[in-house]
Design an enzyme around this catalytic site. Structure first.
Site, mmCIF file in Angstrom:
data_model
loop_
_atom_site.group_PDB
_atom_site.id
_atom_site.type_symbol
_atom_site.label_atom_id
_atom_site.label_comp_id
_atom_site.label_asym_id
_atom_site.label_seq_id
_atom_site.Cartn_x
_atom_site.Cartn_y
_atom_site.Cartn_z
ATOM 1 N N ASP A 1 -11.413 118.794 -41.942
ATOM 2 C CA ASP A 1 -11.955 117.465 -42.184
ATOM 3 C C ASP A 1 -13.237 117.612 -42.997
ATOM 4 O O ASP A 1 -14.145 118.349 -42.598
ATOM 5 C CB ASP A 1 -12.275 116.818 -40.821
ATOM 6 C CG ASP A 1 -11.901 115.361 -40.765
ATOM 7 O OD1 ASP A 1 -12.370 114.606 -41.628
ATOM 8 O OD2 ASP A 1 -11.164 114.980 -39.843
ATOM 9 N N ASP B 1 -12.990 112.453 -45.286
ATOM 10 C CA ASP B 1 -13.547 111.338 -44.530
ATOM 11 C C ASP B 1 -14.179 110.300 -45.462
ATOM 12 O O ASP B 1 -14.837 110.667 -46.442
ATOM 13 C CB ASP B 1 -14.629 111.932 -43.600
ATOM 14 C CG ASP B 1 -15.094 110.983 -42.519
ATOM 15 O OD1 ASP B 1 -14.267 110.576 -41.702
ATOM 16 O OD2 ASP B 1 -16.306 110.666 -42.492
ATOM 17 N N GLU C 1 -9.488 109.162 -46.657
ATOM 18 C CA GLU C 1 -9.539 108.003 -45.759
ATOM 19 C C GLU C 1 -10.057 106.806 -46.552
ATOM 20 O O GLU C 1 -11.207 106.784 -46.974
ATOM 21 C CB GLU C 1 -10.486 108.320 -44.594
ATOM 22 C CG GLU C 1 -10.494 107.225 -43.568
ATOM 23 C CD GLU C 1 -11.696 107.264 -42.645
ATOM 24 O OE1 GLU C 1 -11.598 106.717 -41.535
ATOM 25 O OE2 GLU C 1 -12.752 107.811 -43.038
ATOM 26 N N HIS D 1 -7.451 109.487 -34.508
ATOM 27 C CA HIS D 1 -8.511 109.547 -33.492
ATOM 28 C C HIS D 1 -9.399 108.308 -33.503
ATOM 29 O O HIS D 1 -10.355 108.246 -32.736
ATOM 30 C CB HIS D 1 -9.365 110.792 -33.752
ATOM 31 C CG HIS D 1 -10.114 110.684 -35.049
ATOM 32 N ND1 HIS D 1 -9.474 110.639 -36.276
ATOM 33 C CD2 HIS D 1 -11.434 110.569 -35.320
ATOM 34 C CE1 HIS D 1 -10.370 110.513 -37.228
ATOM 35 N NE2 HIS D 1 -11.571 110.473 -36.678
ATOM 36 N N ASP D 2 -9.126 107.355 -34.376
ATOM 37 C CA ASP D 2 -9.966 106.151 -34.469
ATOM 38 C C ASP D 2 -9.268 104.908 -33.937
ATOM 39 O O ASP D 2 -9.740 103.791 -34.178
ATOM 40 C CB ASP D 2 -10.363 105.903 -35.938
ATOM 41 C CG ASP D 2 -11.368 106.934 -36.453
ATOM 42 O OD1 ASP D 2 -12.139 107.479 -35.646
ATOM 43 O OD2 ASP D 2 -11.377 107.188 -37.676
HETATM 44 C C1 GLC Z 1 -14.292 108.238 -40.274
HETATM 45 C C2 GLC Z 1 -13.858 108.992 -39.050
HETATM 46 C C3 GLC Z 1 -14.533 108.404 -37.855
HETATM 47 C C4 GLC Z 1 -16.029 108.526 -38.041
HETATM 48 C C5 GLC Z 1 -16.477 107.943 -39.377
HETATM 49 C C6 GLC Z 1 -17.860 108.393 -39.730
HETATM 50 O O1 GLC Z 1 -13.907 106.915 -40.219
HETATM 51 O O2 GLC Z 1 -12.461 108.978 -38.950
HETATM 52 O O3 GLC Z 1 -14.135 109.022 -36.663
HETATM 53 O O4 GLC Z 1 -16.697 107.869 -37.003
HETATM 54 O O5 GLC Z 1 -15.655 108.354 -40.437
HETATM 55 O O6 GLC Z 1 -17.846 109.710 -40.190
#
Ligand code: GLC
Ligand code: CA
Length: 537
Positions: A116, A223, A281, A358-359
């Protein structure tokens, strides 16, 4: 599977030639949330040796690529999405040699490993930020985004803009030492890097990306990939939430003016020379026309992205109302599936398939019926059939393959450990509005990020085989672990796990229809049936 960068001809049982495609289009990715997968040393925190001990489980399941959520040095304000040193491993996860061993174990089995990449922001504990905040003329001052205060008519100090952060509260924190505010789209512990600064970008490429690619990893899940470029006029967002001083402002810092330039540069300078795979993402970007430039092969940006319209079903807006649950009809889920299945048709782009990460809460609890064991099983299998037949690269999340469900509604708010859950809860409490507290708690019970973060359920031993009996897991083990676990489902032909083990080879065998097919939704307004067919290209 060939090595990274290899292309192979995709032929199916009926000899329909799909054409030469990059390996990652046919790959099954599996996301591991390392704190909760497998603890090898009894400290209640999952670790890399734990992952290594289960690599054959993943291999036998049919996983091609393991994606590890962040394992780097971090004060864990946001579970490692706040990195204080990109080249060190957070000690409870293990050592850098453990990562090397995991990379080798994957490669020996023909699998790959991606990490990640969290480079929209660092932790406040990162050396770069410590230097940046130390004085206004520090060479790294401009590596973060610093702005002077504003003052209202009464001389009261105000942040530079009225933007709301993801985790409630403002996107700005005042720093006493140099008397300026720094920007953070997430928690105050996660200051945003200034990608407009070329030295900062070079350091990111070298320090975080090449370092790991040189050690042999195969690519990155990237990310918050569309937030590197912000608008630079730093103006207030329109007031859409009159109850708050802080307003949602994604149009100010998402998909900004230089975003495609930055991503192209990152690809050219780092990803391409290593033939590294990338999946970004891409939140707050709900229109196909906005997404295509990121994933078009000719644009040379990202291989794939996660688009969130489907997985966000049931949430309020992404900001203040996120956890005010909004029921939705099946037709909405079908329409979104159709949009994001077909948006790359006739283009050189590519898409992804996923319903958990995980979100978000567990898919079977959000989209299925878990009110009886039979309905739970059927729901999870329906989701499995849905996901494994869709077009695109498939991403599974740990526990999805055994139908893990949300935390019980009888568990109190203390069991929610996530920074986002706790800040939304606190915000509601501070509002003094009891009905808001109730709505947020109800929403968290369905949607909270915590649900997917509880320990993985391996077997019927105390602590579900996640850690040793008697140890204290960092999050509570689900009460249902004796019923839902890998050991119980392995070899049971009627189980969810065996269903996935059957479906994944079928997906591969009929890849011209599924992974590479043309999705056609039938009967879109039918609220009781989800029917679709595939045509081969
Ligand atoms: C992304 C991750 C999340 C995190 C955010 C800040 O959305 O998936 O878990 O809190 O970035 O890094
Ligand atoms: Ca451990």
């Amino acid at each position: 599977m060939g090595s990274i960068g290899d292309f192979h001809a995709v032929t199916d049982a009926s000899k329909c030639l799909v054409g030469k495609v990059p390996w990652w289009k046919d790959a099954v990715f599996y996301q591991i949330y390392p704190a909760s997968f497998k603890d090898s040393n009894g400290d209640g925190w999952g670790d890399i040796p734990g992952v290594l001990s289960r690599i054959d489980y993943l291999h036998e399941l049919g996983v091609d690529v393991v994606w590890l959520s962040p394992i780097f040095e971090s004060p864990q304000a946001d579970m490692g999405y706040d990195v204080s040193d990109y080249q060190k491993i957070y000690a409870p996860y293990g050592t850098i040699e453990d990562v090397d061993a995991l990379t080798s174990a994957c490669h020996e089995r023909g699998m790959k490993l991606i990490l990640d990449l969290v480079v929209n922001h660092t932790s406040i504990e990162h050396e770069w930020f410590k230097e940046s905040r130390s004085s206004k003329d520090n060479p790294k001052r401009d590596w973060y985004i610093w702005k002077p205060a504003r003052y209202d008519g009464n001389g009261q100090r105000l942040p530079p803009t009225n933007w709301r952060s993801y985790f409630a509260g403002p996107t700005w924190t005042w720093d006493e030492l140099t008397e300026e505010y720094y920007l953070h789209l997430y928690a105050p512990e996660q200051p945003d890097l200034n990608w407009d600064n070329a030295d900062c970008r070079k350091a990111i490429y070298e320090n975080t990306m090449r370092f790991w690619l040189d050690r042999g990893i195969d690519g990155f899940r990237i990310d918050t990939v569309n937030k590197y470029s912000k608008r630079t006029d730093f103006v207030d967002a329109p007031v859409s939430d009159p109850t708050s001083a802080h307003q949602p402002a994604p149009e100010m810092w998402c998909n900004g003016p230089r975003i495609h330039e930055f991503i192209r540069e990152m690809r050219q300078e780092v990803l391409e020379p290593y033939n590294a795979v990338s999946v970004g993402e891409l939140s707050n970007t709900p229109h196909p026309a906005q997404v295509l430039p990121y994933v078009s092969a000719a644009a040379k940006e990202l291989d794939m992205v996660f688009e969130f319209s489907m997985i966000r079903l049931g949430t309020g807006d992404g900001f203040g109302a996120k956890y005010i649950y909004q029921p939705f009809p099946l037709s909405r889920l079908k329409a979104l599936t159709s949009t994001w299945q077909t948006f790359v048709e006739g283009t050189d782009g590519w898409t992804t398939v996923f319903c958990e990460n995980h979100d978000n809460g567990r898919a079977v609890s959000r989209f299925g019926d878990t009110s009886s064991p039979e309905l739970w099983r059927r729901s999870a299998k329906t989701l499995a059939l849905w996901q494994t037949t869709l077009t695109g690269s498939l991403f599974l999340y740990q526990g999805q393959e055994i139908g893990m469900v949300n935390m019980p509604t009888t568990w109190g708010i203390d069991e929610y450990k996530d920074i986002e859950s706790s800040r939304f809860f606190l915000e509601a409490v501070k509002s003094g509005d009891a009905s808001r507290v109730e709505a947020i708690v109800g929403g968290l019970q369905i949607l909270a990020r915590d649900h997917s973060r509880i320990p993985f359920q391996w077997d019927t031993s105390p602590n579900a085989g996640f850690t040793v009996p008697g140890a204290h897991p960092w999050m509570r083990v689900h009460d249902n672990y004796r019923d839902i676990n890998v050991a119980r489902q392995s070899g049971d032909a009627s189980s969810i796990l065996e269903f996935y083990r059957t479906l994944l080879p079928l997906r591969r065998k009929y890849r011209h229809l599924f992974t590479h097919g043309l999705f056609r939704l039938l009967d879109p307004m039918n609220e009781a049936l989800f029917v679709y067919m595939f045509q081969s290209r």
